[in-house]
Design an enzyme around this catalytic site. Structure first.
Site, PDB file in Angstrom:
ATOM      1  N   HIS A 181       0.816  -1.218   0.000  1.00  0.00           N
ATOM      2  CA  HIS A 181       0.000   0.000   0.000  1.00  0.00           C
ATOM      3  C   HIS A 181       0.850   1.269   0.000  1.00  0.00           C
ATOM      4  O   HIS A 181       0.348   2.344  -0.296  1.00  0.00           O
ATOM      5  CB  HIS A 181      -1.053  -0.017   1.118  1.00  0.00           C
ATOM      6  CG  HIS A 181      -0.557   0.307   2.498  1.00  0.00           C
ATOM      7  ND1 HIS A 181      -0.230  -0.653   3.431  1.00  0.00           N
ATOM      8  CD2 HIS A 181      -0.364   1.485   3.120  1.00  0.00           C
ATOM      9  CE1 HIS A 181       0.146  -0.072   4.550  1.00  0.00           C
ATOM     10  NE2 HIS A 181       0.073   1.229   4.397  1.00  0.00           N
TER      11      HIS A 181
ATOM     12  N   SER B  39       4.114   2.303   8.419  1.00  0.00           N
ATOM     13  CA  SER B  39       3.894   1.297   7.397  1.00  0.00           C
ATOM     14  C   SER B  39       5.159   1.108   6.595  1.00  0.00           C
ATOM     15  O   SER B  39       5.793   2.075   6.193  1.00  0.00           O
ATOM     16  CB  SER B  39       2.766   1.715   6.470  1.00  0.00           C
ATOM     17  OG  SER B  39       1.566   1.287   6.995  1.00  0.00           O
TER      18      SER B  39
ATOM     19  N   ASP C 248       1.279  -7.704   2.425  1.00  0.00           N
ATOM     20  CA  ASP C 248       1.330  -6.273   2.086  1.00  0.00           C
ATOM     21  C   ASP C 248       2.775  -5.788   1.892  1.00  0.00           C
ATOM     22  O   ASP C 248       3.315  -5.064   2.709  1.00  0.00           O
ATOM     23  CB  ASP C 248       0.638  -5.477   3.209  1.00  0.00           C
ATOM     24  CG  ASP C 248       0.347  -4.038   2.817  1.00  0.00           C
ATOM     25  OD1 ASP C 248       0.884  -3.576   1.792  1.00  0.00           O
ATOM     26  OD2 ASP C 248      -0.397  -3.366   3.545  1.00  0.00           O
TER      27      ASP C 248
END
Ligand code: ARG
Ligand code: ASP
Length: 726
Positions: free
Chosen positions: A86, A653, A222
């Site tokens: 992402h 992230s 991810d």
């Protein structure tokens, strides 16, 4: 007196215990004095010096800020860069065409020459950091108001930037910590040639999509891979085909040993923003006033989008990224509010305020702090109606619709003319004309109108009329409060929302263009709105927030003085931090216990053939069926994700999860549902970060994607003895 001392000691021991389990985002430079001992007691084998050192390669040299908002890490001596799917999403998407659908099918360079340049993407390394508080606050007087203080701080900052020693191709960043009580300077290197190396298909990299977002147990791979390139001297440089992979000072070896509950973990990255020291009143405003406005307006937007996306494949592709962006924060705010409730977060804030007041009242030396909390509360209450309106305006007119982009395009051109003259203006106008497709590629006027009308109606019905700008009031009167009719006219009468008429507009010379823009209804609408907003809402908010900032700084300093037994960490501010904890599950509610790890089995449990969130690639199904996990599986299972008590937030992230020896064990990408309030109220019992297991990443690269050349350039290590099979 004696009894009180005993009570204070008991209370402090108690709060120290709470601080212990994973709470805190620490400055790498201060680990030695503040954290090393605790980290070692939790299982860390390396030293603070191995994490941060400016004289030799240390862990920090492998931690890279990825673009503006994510983290990544170097995992080979040729600067292979690992981050989240992402985080790489925009670059994967922008390289996606009808023939090469990298979002749907994934992408893997098979040789270095196939790696794809990503214009605009930067990779930032931290060379060193230094406390510059005294230099930044030089000449600042305690009695000054916030504005005056800020001017002096800015002036000192600019001066200091000029004299701090650095190489020509390095930059300086100066950031405030502890609400302006401390300042650090960072020498950074910004690499501008970063190339896309590989990513799994969305059905792996975004598996579970919005339904699983912010939720444990999780089964998302991810991750995506990039590479940093440097010039022939191994220095940062603009893209050039002659650039070579950067040779890093340090890279993270990848652990093949996996994790077990209780293992030490640390997450190293660039957390964006937290507000852990808010008073009860400020927290209440967040939870009871601002979040509900945001959530309810986004509820409307998302329902409309979902309806259209489910009905039409093209719409789904057009709106996927936008939907994900709006839904991500929306879901987080819902979780934040729930979490504050279940953990009695406001009650906890209340007790913290009371404890502070009690200590202040008990000691004459603290008399200056007596009214801090009351004064802050007073200002927050004054701010409330304005802050609420600001959210209403932002969500209704800016964040959820595309209409505003057309206004902003013209506004930018106007600013360009004023700031940089007609030649630059013409060049920019021409660029916009050439790229005009971009404005309409993901714009569906009918859907945008449906959202606009729905939000406008709620805005008009729920806003305090005193905060609705007159132009809108008059217009709505003309339309008898028929929101859709007003909306339709607004869109239809503007030359900006239609490709041909916008192109015609952009083909005009400055004078004619200006006349046309100024007469456009869309322009007039946003111009009126922004004028009102700037003068009546934003300015008021700004004035009050300045006063609040002043008190918050004093409050923070007072907290640290009044509670010397507590270790305070600065709120996140997008600077490099270390957080540490353990691999551990949690107990989310009565009768339920979550384990700390998931495996590929869970992917197959969630599998829904053809579903846009839970479909599973055929190849992955086959690998699963044959238990073909290569060297990456464990006891016949393919480990996939795990959680731990590391204190993370947005911006973390893509951060590496690192074991006690400094090896990569996982890739951080999310937090668990019950703990999403951790930005305001970290609760060690239920706040967990979610990481992809490093072995799953290697498995996907090697066995699923058939790109073992990438695994070969990594250094695989086996720090734990093979566990005995049970
Ligand atoms: N919730 C995570 C974060 O805040 C992941 C977001 C990306 N995933 C998604 N399904 N939208 O950014
Ligand atoms: N998913 C977040 C990010 O993109 C991380 C988090 O909020 O926990 O940075």
């Amino acid at each position: 007196m004696k009894l009180r001392t005993i009570i204070v000691i008991i209370v402090s021991l108690f709060s120290y215990r709470i601080v212990f389990c994973g709470e805190g985002m620490w400055l790498p430079i201060l680990l030695k004095s503040l954290n090393e001992k605790e980290m070692k007691s939790m299982g860390m084998k390396i030293s603070a010096d191995d994490i941060y050192n400016i004289n030799k390669g240390s862990l920090k040299d492998a931690i890279v800020q990825f673009g503006g908002g994510c983290t990544s890490e170097i995992i080979s001596n040729q600067s292979l860069l690992l981050t989240n799917h992402h985080c790489g999403y925009g670059y994967i998407q922008s390289n996606t065409t009808l023939e090469h659908n990298y979002l749907r099918d994934g992408f893997w360079a098979q040789v270095r020459s196939e790696e794809i340049p990503c214009p605009g993407l930067t990779a930032t390394l931290i060379v060193s950091m230094e406390d510059v508080t005294s230099k930044i606050l030089q000449g600042v007087d305690k009695s000054w108001d916030e504005n005056k203080r800020r001017n002096k701080v800015d002036e000192n900052t600019e001066k200091l930037k000029l004299v701090l020693p650095k190489l020509k191709d390095q930059d300086v960043l100066i950031r405030s910590f502890y609400n302006g009580n401390q300042y650090f300077a960072f020498i950074i290197e910004v690499f501008k040639d970063v190339r896309f190396v590989g990513a799994p298909p969305e059905s792996i990299g975004k598996f579970g999509s919005d339904t699983d977002n912010w939720v444990w147990p999780r089964h998302t791979g991810d991750f995506s891979l990039f590479r940093i390139y440097a010039n022939k001297d191994n220095r940062p440089a603009e893209y050039s085909k002659d650039n070579k992979p950067y040779t890093p000072k340090h890279f993270l070896p990848v652990s093949m040993s996996g994790v077990e509950t209780g293992d030490f973990t640390m997450v190293f990255g660039f957390p964006g923003r937290t507000t852990e020291y808010l008073t009860e009143e400020a927290s209440r405003q967040q939870i009871e006033v601002l979040n509900p406005v945001r959530i309810s307006l986004r509820d409307k937007t998302l329902k409309i989008l979902d309806k259209h996306m489910r009905a039409d494949e093209r719409t789904k592709i057009q709106y996927a990224a936008k939907y994900a962006g709006i839904a991500n924060a929306w879901k987080k705010w819902i979780g934040e509010n729930l979490g504050m409730k279940t953990t009695n977060g406001l009650e906890k804030k209340h007790r913290a305020d009371e404890e502070f007041k009690k200590r202040v009242n008990a000691n004459p030396a603290y008399s200056d702090y007596k009214n801090l909390v009351q004064d802050l509360d007073f200002l927050y209450r004054r701010l409330e109606p304005f802050a609420k309106s600001r959210e209403f305006y932002a969500e209704t007119f800016n964040r959820n619709i595309d209409l505003v982009n057309f206004y902003q395009l013209q506004k930018r051109l106007m600013d360009t003319y004023e700031g940089r003259g007609e030649a630059t203006f013409n060049a920019k106008k021409n660029d916009a004309l050439i790229n005009i497709e971009g404005y309409f590629k993901n714009f569906n006027s009918a859907i945008d109108q449906e959202i606009f009308a729905a939000l406008l109606e709620q805005f008009h019905k729920e806003m305090n009329p005193a905060f609705v700008f007159n132009y809108l009031k008059d217009e709505l009167k003309k339309y008898n409060n028929n929101y859709m009719a007003f909306t339709k006219d607004l869109y239809a009468s503007s030359s900006m929302t239609n490709k041909d008429s916008l192109a015609a507009m952009l083909s005009l010379d400055y004078k004619a263009w200006m006349d046309k823009v100024k007469a456009d209804k869309l322009w007039i609408f946003y111009d009126e709105l922004n004028y009102y907003l700037a003068n009546d809402i934003t300015k008021m908010c700004g004035d009050l927030e300045d006063q609040i900032a002043d008190l918050k700084r004093k409050h923070m300093a007072a907290l640290m003085e009044v509670m010397p037994e507590k270790k305070f960490y600065p709120d996140a501010n997008s600077t490099l931090r270390v957080t540490y904890g353990k691999v551990e599950g949690y107990h989310p509610r009565d009768g339920v216990q979550y384990l700390a790890q998931t495996t590929l089995d869970g992917v197959m449990e969630k599998y829904i053939p053809g579903d846009y969130e839970f479909d599973v690639p055929k190849k992955l199904q086959l690998l699963y069926k044959n238990k073909d996990y290569g060297i990456y599986g464990e006891d016949g299972k393919m480990p996939l994700a795990f959680i731990g008590s590391n204190h993370t937030t947005g911006g973390n992230s893509g951060s590496p999860a690192i074991d006690g020896q400094g090896n990569l064990i996982g890739l951080n990408f999310d937090r668990v549902w019950e703990g999403t309030m951790s930005d305001i109220n970290y609760d060690p019992s239920i706040c967990r970060n979610i990481m992809v297991d490093a072995r799953y990443i290697l498995f996907i690269i090697d066995k699923f994607a058939g790109a073992p050349w990438l695994v070969k350039e990594m250094q695989l290590v086996y720090p734990k003895k093979k566990k005995s099979k049970k």
